[in-house]
Design an enzyme around this catalytic site. Structure first.
Site, PDB file in Angstrom:
ATOM      1  N   CYS A  59       0.819  -1.213   0.000  1.00 49.23           N
ATOM      2  CA  CYS A  59       0.000   0.000   0.000  1.00 49.23           C
ATOM      3  C   CYS A  59       0.854   1.265   0.000  1.00 49.23           C
ATOM      4  CB  CYS A  59      -0.915   0.009   1.210  1.00 49.23           C
ATOM      5  SG  CYS A  59      -2.133  -1.312   1.202  1.00 49.23           S
ATOM      6  N   GLU A  61       0.464   3.970   1.707  1.00 48.04           N
ATOM      7  CA  GLU A  61       0.761   4.471   3.055  1.00 48.04           C
ATOM      8  C   GLU A  61       2.003   3.791   3.618  1.00 48.04           C
ATOM      9  OE1 GLU A  61      -3.854   4.303   2.921  1.00 48.04           O
ATOM     10  OE2 GLU A  61      -2.176   3.270   1.989  1.00 48.04           O
ATOM     11  N   CYS A 103      -2.979  -1.086   6.820  1.00 52.77           N
ATOM     12  CA  CYS A 103      -2.364   0.242   6.929  1.00 52.77           C
ATOM     13  C   CYS A 103      -2.744   0.926   8.240  1.00 52.77           C
ATOM     14  CB  CYS A 103      -2.745   1.110   5.730  1.00 52.77           C
ATOM     15  SG  CYS A 103      -1.855   0.633   4.245  1.00 52.77           S
TER      16      CYS A 103
END
Length: 141
Positions: A59, A61, A103
């Site tokens: 991801c 993030e 996340c």
């Protein structure tokens, strides 16, 4: 969930995520950009890395957090993710999206007081990561 209105200092973080994904969007490779503002005021932006085997997709993030840490930043203030639409989507607008569960765990592990910019009922607001992951697992639990 407790939310807070955005402040002027939040807009450059959103814009950094938007600019990063607009510049690096690639169908089936990169469709989410993230940016985080450190407590020192530095903004770090990154894109997610799609993989054909979904379990190894990383991801945006997580990439932004890793990038910030690699640059010596360890205290985070605010994070946001922005999704670029796929080429076959009718709505072609970039959209602020909420972080996935993994996340949320990662953000909380590295910045338990971090703000997360999200959309709620069509309004862009921010909330604390603890609001998105209540009763978080800890090693001492």
């Amino acid at each position: 969930m407790m939310t807070y209105p955005l402040q002027e200092s939040d807009y450059p973080v959103i814009e950094a995520a938007r600019e990063k994904i607009k510049a690096l969007y690639e169908e089936d490779k990169h469709h989410v950009g993230a940016a985080l503002k450190t407590k020192s005021g530095k903004i770090v932006a990154a894109v997610h890395m799609e993989a054909y085997v979904g379990r190894i997709t990383v991801c945006a993030e997580a990439v932004a957090i890793g990038k910030a840490i690699s640059e010596g930043e360890k205290e985070f203030d605010t994070i946001v993710a922005v999704k670029h639409p796929y080429s076959d989507e009718i709505n072609s607008e970039l959209k602020v999206v909420s972080p996935c569960g993994m996340c949320r765990e990662l953000i909380s592990d590295y910045a338990e007081d971090c703000f997360v910019i999200i959309e709620v009922d069509g309004e862009t607001v921010k909330t604390k990561i603890s609001e998105l992951i209540p009763l978080k697992y800890t090693r001492g639990s």
